[in-house]
Scaffold this active site. Structure first.
Site, short mmCIF file in Angstrom:
data_model
loop_
_atom_site.label_atom_id
_atom_site.label_comp_id
_atom_site.label_asym_id
_atom_site.label_seq_id
_atom_site.Cartn_x
_atom_site.Cartn_y
_atom_site.Cartn_z
N HIS A 1 0.91 -1.24 -0.01
CA HIS A 1 -0.13 -0.13 0.00
C HIS A 1 0.72 1.17 0.20
CE1 HIS A 1 -4.37 0.24 -0.03
NE2 HIS A 1 -4.35 1.15 0.89
N ASP B 1 -3.29 7.14 -1.10
CA ASP B 1 -4.75 6.88 -1.70
C ASP B 1 -4.39 6.30 -3.16
OD1 ASP B 1 -7.38 6.32 -1.82
OD2 ASP B 1 -7.84 8.38 -2.53
N GLY C 1 -5.63 0.93 -5.12
CA GLY C 1 -6.34 -0.15 -5.58
C GLY C 1 -6.28 0.15 -7.08
N1 LIG Z 1 -7.23 -6.55 3.48
C1 LIG Z 1 -6.50 -5.77 2.61
N2 LIG Z 1 -5.04 -5.90 2.33
C2 LIG Z 1 -4.41 -5.14 1.34
N3 LIG Z 1 -5.16 -4.76 0.47
C3 LIG Z 1 -6.42 -4.57 0.36
C4 LIG Z 1 -7.24 -5.17 1.68
N4 LIG Z 1 -8.45 -4.85 1.47
C5 LIG Z 1 -8.68 -3.76 0.39
N5 LIG Z 1 -7.24 -3.72 -0.20
C6 LIG Z 1 -6.73 -3.00 -1.60
O1 LIG Z 1 -6.84 -1.63 -1.13
C7 LIG Z 1 -7.56 -0.77 -2.12
C8 LIG Z 1 -8.02 0.37 -1.35
O2 LIG Z 1 -7.07 1.36 -1.25
P1 LIG Z 1 -6.90 2.85 -1.64
O3 LIG Z 1 -8.16 3.33 -1.11
O4 LIG Z 1 -5.73 3.33 -1.60
O5 LIG Z 1 -7.03 2.69 -3.42
P2 LIG Z 1 -8.04 3.39 -4.36
O6 LIG Z 1 -7.65 3.13 -5.66
O7 LIG Z 1 -8.21 4.87 -3.94
O8 LIG Z 1 -9.60 2.67 -3.88
P3 LIG Z 1 -10.20 1.37 -4.62
O9 LIG Z 1 -9.18 0.32 -4.58
O10 LIG Z 1 -11.11 1.18 -3.65
O11 LIG Z 1 -10.56 1.90 -5.76
C9 LIG Z 1 -8.50 -1.90 -2.49
O12 LIG Z 1 -9.08 -1.56 -3.76
C10 LIG Z 1 -7.83 -3.04 -2.48
O13 LIG Z 1 -7.14 -3.31 -3.68
MG LIG Z 2 -9.24 5.22 -1.74
#
Ligand SMILES: Nc1ncnc2c1ncn2[C@@H]1O[C@H](COP(=O)(O)OP(=O)(O)OP(=O)(O)O)[C@@H](O)[C@H]1O
Ligand SMILES: [Mg+2]
Length: 363
Positions: free
Chosen positions: A195, A199, A202
Protein backbone atom coordinates in the site's frame (compact mmCIF):
# COMPACT_ATOMS: atom_id res chain seq x y z
CA UNK A 1 2.31 -14.26 13.48
CA UNK A 2 2.86 -10.58 14.17
CA UNK A 3 -0.19 -9.33 12.30
CA UNK A 4 -2.54 -6.96 14.10
CA UNK A 5 -5.23 -5.14 12.13
CA UNK A 6 -4.61 -1.81 13.82
CA UNK A 7 -0.83 -1.62 13.83
CA UNK A 8 1.49 -1.17 10.82
CA UNK A 9 2.30 -4.56 9.32
CA UNK A 10 6.03 -3.97 8.99
CA UNK A 11 6.62 -7.71 9.08
CA UNK A 12 4.78 -8.23 5.81
CA UNK A 13 6.77 -11.18 4.43
CA UNK A 14 8.95 -10.63 1.37
CA UNK A 15 8.27 -12.59 -1.82
CA UNK A 16 8.23 -15.38 -2.84
CA UNK A 17 5.37 -16.63 -0.65
CA UNK A 18 6.56 -19.41 1.64
CA UNK A 19 3.48 -21.51 0.78
CA UNK A 20 3.46 -23.50 -2.45
CA UNK A 21 1.50 -21.35 -4.90
CA UNK A 22 1.50 -23.88 -7.72
CA UNK A 23 -1.09 -26.29 -6.40
CA UNK A 24 -2.93 -28.61 -8.74
CA UNK A 25 -6.09 -26.48 -8.58
CA UNK A 26 -4.09 -23.35 -9.35
CA UNK A 27 -2.30 -24.90 -12.31
CA UNK A 28 -5.60 -26.11 -13.74
CA UNK A 29 -7.19 -22.66 -13.42
CA UNK A 30 -4.05 -21.16 -14.88
CA UNK A 31 -4.34 -23.20 -18.06
CA UNK A 32 -7.94 -22.05 -18.55
CA UNK A 33 -7.02 -18.41 -17.94
CA UNK A 34 -4.06 -18.61 -20.34
CA UNK A 35 -6.28 -20.08 -23.08
CA UNK A 36 -8.91 -17.35 -22.63
CA UNK A 37 -6.24 -14.65 -22.73
CA UNK A 38 -4.65 -15.94 -25.88
CA UNK A 39 -8.04 -15.96 -27.59
CA UNK A 40 -8.50 -12.35 -26.52
CA UNK A 41 -5.11 -11.44 -27.90
CA UNK A 42 -5.93 -12.98 -31.28
CA UNK A 43 -9.37 -11.34 -31.47
CA UNK A 44 -7.71 -7.98 -30.85
CA UNK A 45 -5.31 -8.55 -33.73
CA UNK A 46 -8.25 -9.01 -36.11
CA UNK A 47 -9.21 -5.35 -35.85
CA UNK A 48 -6.69 -3.54 -38.04
CA UNK A 49 -7.30 -0.12 -36.51
CA UNK A 50 -6.26 -0.65 -32.89
CA UNK A 51 -7.54 2.80 -31.92
CA UNK A 52 -11.05 1.33 -32.11
CA UNK A 53 -10.18 -0.93 -29.18
CA UNK A 54 -7.86 1.39 -27.27
CA UNK A 55 -10.66 3.95 -27.15
CA UNK A 56 -13.33 1.59 -25.90
CA UNK A 57 -12.37 -1.26 -23.53
CA UNK A 58 -9.94 0.83 -21.42
CA UNK A 59 -12.77 3.32 -20.80
CA UNK A 60 -14.98 0.53 -19.49
CA UNK A 61 -12.11 -0.68 -17.33
CA UNK A 62 -11.62 2.86 -16.04
CA UNK A 63 -15.30 3.15 -15.21
CA UNK A 64 -15.51 -0.11 -13.26
CA UNK A 65 -12.18 0.30 -11.49
CA UNK A 66 -13.13 3.79 -10.35
CA UNK A 67 -16.52 2.55 -9.24
CA UNK A 68 -14.83 0.12 -6.85
CA UNK A 69 -13.66 3.32 -5.12
CA UNK A 70 -17.23 4.74 -5.34
CA UNK A 71 -16.38 7.18 -8.11
CA UNK A 72 -19.44 6.67 -10.24
CA UNK A 73 -19.87 7.90 -13.79
CA UNK A 74 -21.75 6.60 -16.82
CA UNK A 75 -20.39 5.08 -19.98
CA UNK A 76 -22.13 7.79 -21.97
CA UNK A 77 -20.44 10.59 -20.06
CA UNK A 78 -17.06 8.89 -20.28
CA UNK A 79 -17.22 8.47 -24.02
CA UNK A 80 -18.62 11.93 -24.51
CA UNK A 81 -15.72 13.57 -22.68
CA UNK A 82 -13.06 11.05 -23.74
CA UNK A 83 -11.28 13.50 -26.00
CA UNK A 84 -10.32 17.12 -25.70
CA UNK A 85 -13.61 18.07 -24.01
CA UNK A 86 -12.45 16.30 -20.83
CA UNK A 87 -12.06 19.48 -18.79
CA UNK A 88 -15.78 20.19 -19.14
CA UNK A 89 -16.72 16.92 -17.46
CA UNK A 90 -18.01 16.45 -13.90
CA UNK A 91 -15.42 15.45 -11.24
CA UNK A 92 -16.23 11.72 -11.22
CA UNK A 93 -15.97 11.48 -15.01
CA UNK A 94 -12.69 13.41 -14.93
CA UNK A 95 -11.28 11.05 -12.34
CA UNK A 96 -12.27 7.97 -14.35
CA UNK A 97 -10.75 9.58 -17.45
CA UNK A 98 -7.49 10.03 -15.56
CA UNK A 99 -7.48 6.27 -14.89
CA UNK A 100 -7.81 5.72 -18.64
CA UNK A 101 -4.93 8.15 -19.25
CA UNK A 102 -2.79 6.39 -16.64
CA UNK A 103 -3.42 3.08 -18.37
CA UNK A 104 -2.55 4.46 -21.80
CA UNK A 105 0.55 6.32 -20.58
CA UNK A 106 1.67 3.23 -18.67
CA UNK A 107 1.23 1.17 -21.83
CA UNK A 108 3.45 3.63 -23.72
CA UNK A 109 6.03 3.55 -20.92
CA UNK A 110 6.51 -0.20 -21.36
CA UNK A 111 8.46 0.57 -24.53
CA UNK A 112 11.08 2.22 -22.31
CA UNK A 113 11.02 0.12 -19.15
CA UNK A 114 9.24 -2.88 -17.63
CA UNK A 115 6.67 -2.58 -14.82
CA UNK A 116 8.50 -1.16 -11.81
CA UNK A 117 8.13 1.01 -8.73
CA UNK A 118 8.54 4.09 -10.88
CA UNK A 119 5.71 2.87 -13.14
CA UNK A 120 3.53 2.63 -10.04
CA UNK A 121 4.42 6.17 -8.96
CA UNK A 122 3.70 7.54 -12.43
CA UNK A 123 0.37 5.69 -12.63
CA UNK A 124 -0.77 6.86 -9.21
CA UNK A 125 0.22 10.46 -9.96
CA UNK A 126 -1.87 10.44 -13.11
CA UNK A 127 -4.87 8.81 -11.40
CA UNK A 128 -4.81 11.21 -8.48
CA UNK A 129 -3.74 14.20 -10.57
CA UNK A 130 -1.16 15.30 -7.98
CA UNK A 131 2.62 15.07 -7.59
CA UNK A 132 2.66 12.36 -4.94
CA UNK A 133 5.37 9.88 -4.00
CA UNK A 134 5.80 6.76 -1.86
CA UNK A 135 4.18 7.38 1.55
CA UNK A 136 6.48 9.05 4.06
CA UNK A 137 3.99 9.62 6.87
CA UNK A 138 2.17 7.03 8.99
CA UNK A 139 -1.59 6.95 9.43
CA UNK A 140 -2.85 5.02 6.42
CA UNK A 141 -5.32 2.27 7.35
CA UNK A 142 -7.96 0.25 5.53
CA UNK A 143 -11.44 0.30 7.00
CA UNK A 144 -14.42 -1.92 6.59
CA UNK A 145 -16.81 0.44 4.79
CA UNK A 146 -19.87 -0.83 6.63
CA UNK A 147 -18.60 -0.96 10.21
CA UNK A 148 -15.81 1.62 10.13
CA UNK A 149 -13.40 -0.74 11.91
CA UNK A 150 -9.79 -0.95 10.78
CA UNK A 151 -9.16 -4.22 8.92
CA UNK A 152 -5.59 -3.70 7.81
CA UNK A 153 -2.77 -1.27 8.52
CA UNK A 154 -0.02 -1.35 5.92
CA UNK A 155 3.71 -1.05 6.69
CA UNK A 156 5.20 2.31 7.59
CA UNK A 157 8.31 4.26 6.73
CA UNK A 158 9.42 5.23 3.25
CA UNK A 159 12.68 3.26 3.35
CA UNK A 160 10.87 0.08 4.38
CA UNK A 161 8.22 0.57 1.71
CA UNK A 162 10.90 1.04 -0.94
CA UNK A 163 12.66 -2.10 0.22
CA UNK A 164 9.48 -4.13 -0.04
CA UNK A 165 8.76 -2.64 -3.46
CA UNK A 166 12.25 -3.53 -4.68
CA UNK A 167 11.62 -7.13 -3.59
CA UNK A 168 8.20 -7.02 -5.32
CA UNK A 169 9.84 -5.79 -8.51
CA UNK A 170 12.46 -8.55 -8.46
CA UNK A 171 9.86 -11.23 -7.88
CA UNK A 172 7.57 -10.20 -10.74
CA UNK A 173 10.41 -10.23 -13.25
CA UNK A 174 12.81 -12.80 -11.91
CA UNK A 175 10.67 -15.67 -10.56
CA UNK A 176 10.59 -17.08 -14.05
CA UNK A 177 9.79 -20.63 -13.01
CA UNK A 178 6.33 -19.46 -11.89
CA UNK A 179 3.68 -18.83 -14.55
CA UNK A 180 3.22 -15.09 -15.18
CA UNK A 181 -0.49 -15.28 -14.32
CA UNK A 182 0.25 -16.76 -10.91
CA UNK A 183 2.93 -14.12 -10.46
CA UNK A 184 0.36 -11.49 -11.38
CA UNK A 185 -1.96 -12.64 -8.58
CA UNK A 186 0.93 -12.64 -6.11
CA UNK A 187 2.03 -9.23 -7.38
CA UNK A 188 -1.42 -7.70 -6.90
CA UNK A 189 -1.75 -8.94 -3.32
CA UNK A 190 1.74 -7.81 -2.39
CA UNK A 191 1.30 -4.39 -3.95
CA UNK A 192 -1.95 -3.82 -2.06
CA UNK A 193 -0.44 -5.12 1.16
CA UNK A 194 2.52 -2.74 0.82
CA UNK A 195 0.00 0.00 0.00
CA UNK A 196 2.73 2.46 -1.02
CA UNK A 197 0.50 5.53 -1.45
CA UNK A 198 -1.82 7.50 0.77
CA UNK A 199 -4.67 6.84 -1.68
CA UNK A 200 -5.17 5.30 -5.10
CA UNK A 201 -3.46 2.00 -4.31
CA UNK A 202 -6.35 -0.15 -5.53
CA UNK A 203 -6.67 1.61 -8.86
CA UNK A 204 -2.91 1.82 -9.37
CA UNK A 205 -2.58 -1.90 -8.63
CA UNK A 206 -5.33 -2.72 -11.09
CA UNK A 207 -3.65 -0.65 -13.81
CA UNK A 208 -0.37 -2.44 -13.08
CA UNK A 209 -2.11 -5.80 -13.55
CA UNK A 210 -2.99 -4.93 -17.13
CA UNK A 211 0.42 -3.44 -17.84
CA UNK A 212 2.06 -6.59 -16.53
CA UNK A 213 0.08 -8.74 -18.99
CA UNK A 214 1.34 -6.58 -21.83
CA UNK A 215 4.85 -6.55 -20.40
CA UNK A 216 4.91 -10.35 -20.33
CA UNK A 217 3.59 -10.58 -23.90
CA UNK A 218 0.22 -12.08 -22.94
CA UNK A 219 -1.64 -9.13 -24.44
CA UNK A 220 -0.60 -6.70 -27.18
CA UNK A 221 -2.74 -3.85 -25.91
CA UNK A 222 -4.46 -3.38 -22.53
CA UNK A 223 -7.96 -4.44 -23.57
CA UNK A 224 -8.83 -6.84 -20.75
CA UNK A 225 -11.79 -5.52 -18.77
CA UNK A 226 -10.53 -7.05 -15.51
CA UNK A 227 -12.24 -4.68 -13.09
CA UNK A 228 -15.57 -5.92 -14.39
CA UNK A 229 -15.10 -9.11 -12.40
CA UNK A 230 -13.76 -7.33 -9.35
CA UNK A 231 -16.69 -4.90 -9.11
CA UNK A 232 -19.06 -7.84 -9.48
CA UNK A 233 -17.22 -9.81 -6.78
CA UNK A 234 -16.03 -7.00 -4.54
CA UNK A 235 -16.70 -8.64 -1.16
CA UNK A 236 -14.62 -11.67 -2.13
CA UNK A 237 -11.90 -9.35 -3.44
CA UNK A 238 -11.48 -7.73 -0.04
CA UNK A 239 -11.98 -10.93 1.94
CA UNK A 240 -9.43 -12.92 -0.01
CA UNK A 241 -6.83 -10.18 0.10
CA UNK A 242 -7.21 -10.08 3.86
CA UNK A 243 -7.13 -13.86 4.21
CA UNK A 244 -3.68 -13.97 2.61
CA UNK A 245 -2.47 -11.70 5.41
CA UNK A 246 -4.28 -13.39 8.29
CA UNK A 247 -4.16 -17.05 7.19
CA UNK A 248 -1.63 -17.28 4.39
CA UNK A 249 -4.57 -18.25 2.14
CA UNK A 250 -2.67 -17.81 -1.12
CA UNK A 251 -4.46 -20.48 -3.07
CA UNK A 252 -7.94 -18.93 -2.67
CA UNK A 253 -6.61 -15.53 -3.66
CA UNK A 254 -4.77 -16.84 -6.71
CA UNK A 255 -7.81 -18.83 -7.81
CA UNK A 256 -9.90 -15.67 -7.49
CA UNK A 257 -7.56 -13.73 -9.77
CA UNK A 258 -7.25 -16.54 -12.30
CA UNK A 259 -11.02 -16.82 -12.53
CA UNK A 260 -11.23 -13.03 -12.89
CA UNK A 261 -8.80 -13.20 -15.81
CA UNK A 262 -10.57 -16.12 -17.47
CA UNK A 263 -14.04 -14.67 -17.18
CA UNK A 264 -13.18 -11.15 -18.26
CA UNK A 265 -10.98 -12.38 -21.11
CA UNK A 266 -13.97 -14.32 -22.46
CA UNK A 267 -16.22 -11.31 -22.02
CA UNK A 268 -13.72 -8.98 -23.69
CA UNK A 269 -13.23 -11.37 -26.60
CA UNK A 270 -16.98 -11.54 -27.19
CA UNK A 271 -17.28 -7.76 -27.08
CA UNK A 272 -14.37 -7.24 -29.44
CA UNK A 273 -15.94 -9.65 -31.91
CA UNK A 274 -19.24 -7.80 -31.63
CA UNK A 275 -17.49 -4.46 -32.22
CA UNK A 276 -15.74 -5.89 -35.25
CA UNK A 277 -18.97 -7.27 -36.71
CA UNK A 278 -20.75 -3.99 -36.16
CA UNK A 279 -17.91 -2.05 -37.77
CA UNK A 280 -17.88 -4.35 -40.82
CA UNK A 281 -21.64 -4.13 -41.10
CA UNK A 282 -21.60 -0.33 -40.85
CA UNK A 283 -18.80 -0.04 -43.41
CA UNK A 284 -20.75 -2.32 -45.77
CA UNK A 285 -23.87 -0.24 -45.38
CA UNK A 286 -22.09 3.04 -46.12
CA UNK A 287 -20.38 1.52 -49.15
CA UNK A 288 -23.65 0.21 -50.50
CA UNK A 289 -25.98 3.10 -49.72
CA UNK A 290 -23.64 6.09 -49.71
CA UNK A 291 -20.85 5.22 -52.15
CA UNK A 292 -20.01 8.90 -52.75
CA UNK A 293 -18.83 9.42 -49.22
CA UNK A 294 -17.61 5.92 -48.43
CA UNK A 295 -14.15 5.15 -47.18
CA UNK A 296 -13.09 2.51 -44.65
CA UNK A 297 -11.59 5.34 -42.59
CA UNK A 298 -14.95 7.09 -42.38
CA UNK A 299 -16.55 3.96 -40.93
CA UNK A 300 -13.66 3.56 -38.52
CA UNK A 301 -13.65 7.14 -37.26
CA UNK A 302 -17.17 6.78 -35.81
CA UNK A 303 -15.96 3.69 -33.95
CA UNK A 304 -12.78 5.32 -32.70
CA UNK A 305 -14.96 8.24 -31.50
CA UNK A 306 -18.45 7.10 -30.49
CA UNK A 307 -19.08 10.80 -29.83
CA UNK A 308 -17.66 12.14 -33.07
CA UNK A 309 -16.86 15.74 -33.97
CA UNK A 310 -16.21 17.31 -37.34
CA UNK A 311 -12.65 17.87 -36.15
CA UNK A 312 -12.18 14.11 -35.72
CA UNK A 313 -12.72 13.57 -39.46
CA UNK A 314 -10.42 16.46 -40.27
CA UNK A 315 -7.60 15.19 -38.06
CA UNK A 316 -8.04 11.65 -39.43
CA UNK A 317 -7.39 13.14 -42.88
CA UNK A 318 -10.79 12.04 -44.20
CA UNK A 319 -12.06 15.44 -45.37
CA UNK A 320 -11.82 19.18 -44.85
CA UNK A 321 -14.27 20.76 -42.39
CA UNK A 322 -17.07 21.52 -44.81
CA UNK A 323 -17.12 18.11 -46.47
CA UNK A 324 -16.67 16.42 -43.09
CA UNK A 325 -19.77 18.18 -41.83
CA UNK A 326 -21.73 16.97 -44.87
CA UNK A 327 -20.50 13.42 -44.28
CA UNK A 328 -21.66 13.38 -40.68
CA UNK A 329 -25.01 14.89 -41.56
CA UNK A 330 -25.49 12.32 -44.31
CA UNK A 331 -24.74 9.48 -41.90
CA UNK A 332 -27.23 11.02 -39.48
CA UNK A 333 -29.95 11.16 -42.15
CA UNK A 334 -29.33 7.47 -42.78
CA UNK A 335 -29.88 6.74 -39.12
CA UNK A 336 -26.31 5.62 -38.49
CA UNK A 337 -25.58 8.54 -36.18
CA UNK A 338 -27.53 10.85 -33.89
CA UNK A 339 -26.80 14.54 -33.76
CA UNK A 340 -26.49 16.36 -30.46
CA UNK A 341 -25.63 19.97 -29.63
CA UNK A 342 -22.78 20.48 -27.16
CA UNK A 343 -22.14 24.20 -26.75
CA UNK A 344 -21.21 25.62 -30.14
CA UNK A 345 -20.23 22.25 -31.49
CA UNK A 346 -22.20 19.32 -32.81
CA UNK A 347 -21.56 15.83 -31.57
CA UNK A 348 -22.46 12.83 -33.69
CA UNK A 349 -23.24 9.80 -31.60
CA UNK A 350 -22.85 6.19 -32.71
CA UNK A 351 -25.76 4.71 -30.74
CA UNK A 352 -25.38 1.04 -31.62
CA UNK A 353 -21.73 1.03 -30.61
CA UNK A 354 -22.55 2.81 -27.36
CA UNK A 355 -25.27 0.39 -26.41
CA UNK A 356 -22.92 -2.48 -27.14
CA UNK A 357 -20.36 -0.94 -24.80
CA UNK A 358 -22.78 0.13 -22.09
CA UNK A 359 -24.21 -3.29 -21.49
CA UNK A 360 -22.61 -4.95 -18.49
CA UNK A 361 -24.54 -8.17 -18.91
CA UNK A 362 -22.78 -11.26 -20.25
CA UNK A 363 -22.33 -11.31 -24.01
N1 LIG B 1 -7.10 -6.40 3.57
C1 LIG B 1 -6.48 -5.82 2.56
N2 LIG B 1 -5.16 -5.96 2.41
C2 LIG B 1 -4.51 -5.37 1.40
N3 LIG B 1 -5.11 -4.61 0.49
C3 LIG B 1 -6.42 -4.43 0.57
C4 LIG B 1 -7.18 -5.02 1.59
N4 LIG B 1 -8.46 -4.67 1.44
C5 LIG B 1 -8.51 -3.90 0.34
N5 LIG B 1 -7.29 -3.74 -0.18
C6 LIG B 1 -6.89 -2.99 -1.38
O1 LIG B 1 -6.87 -1.61 -1.07
C7 LIG B 1 -7.59 -0.89 -2.06
C8 LIG B 1 -8.11 0.42 -1.48
O2 LIG B 1 -7.00 1.27 -1.24
P1 LIG B 1 -6.97 2.81 -1.71
O3 LIG B 1 -8.14 3.53 -1.14
O4 LIG B 1 -5.61 3.35 -1.49
O5 LIG B 1 -7.16 2.62 -3.26
P2 LIG B 1 -8.12 3.44 -4.20
O6 LIG B 1 -7.71 3.17 -5.61
O7 LIG B 1 -8.23 4.86 -3.78
O8 LIG B 1 -9.48 2.74 -3.87
P3 LIG B 1 -10.20 1.54 -4.55
O9 LIG B 1 -9.27 0.42 -4.69
O10 LIG B 1 -11.32 1.26 -3.59
O11 LIG B 1 -10.62 2.03 -5.87
C9 LIG B 1 -8.64 -1.89 -2.51
O12 LIG B 1 -9.11 -1.66 -3.82
C10 LIG B 1 -7.86 -3.18 -2.50
O13 LIG B 1 -7.12 -3.35 -3.69
MG1 LIG C 1 -9.23 5.30 -1.84
Amino acid sequence: MSFRADSPYNDLPLLPPCEDVETKAVLKACIAARAALSELRVSGQLIPNQAVLINSIPLLEAQASSEIENIVTTTDRLFRFANEAGDQADPATKEALRYRTALNDGFESLKQRPVSTSTAVAVCRTIKGVELDIRATPGTALMNEATGTVVYTPPDGQALLREKLANWERYIHEAEDIDPLIRLAVMHYQFEAIHPFIDGNGRTGRVLNLLYLVDKGLLDIPVLYLSRYIIGNKRAYYDRLLAVTTDGAWQDWILYMLEAIRETADWSTARIRAIRDLLDQTAGQIRRDLPKIYSRELAEVIFVNPYCRIGDLVSAGIAKRQAASVYLKTLTERGLLQEMKAGRENLYINPTLLSLLSDRSPA
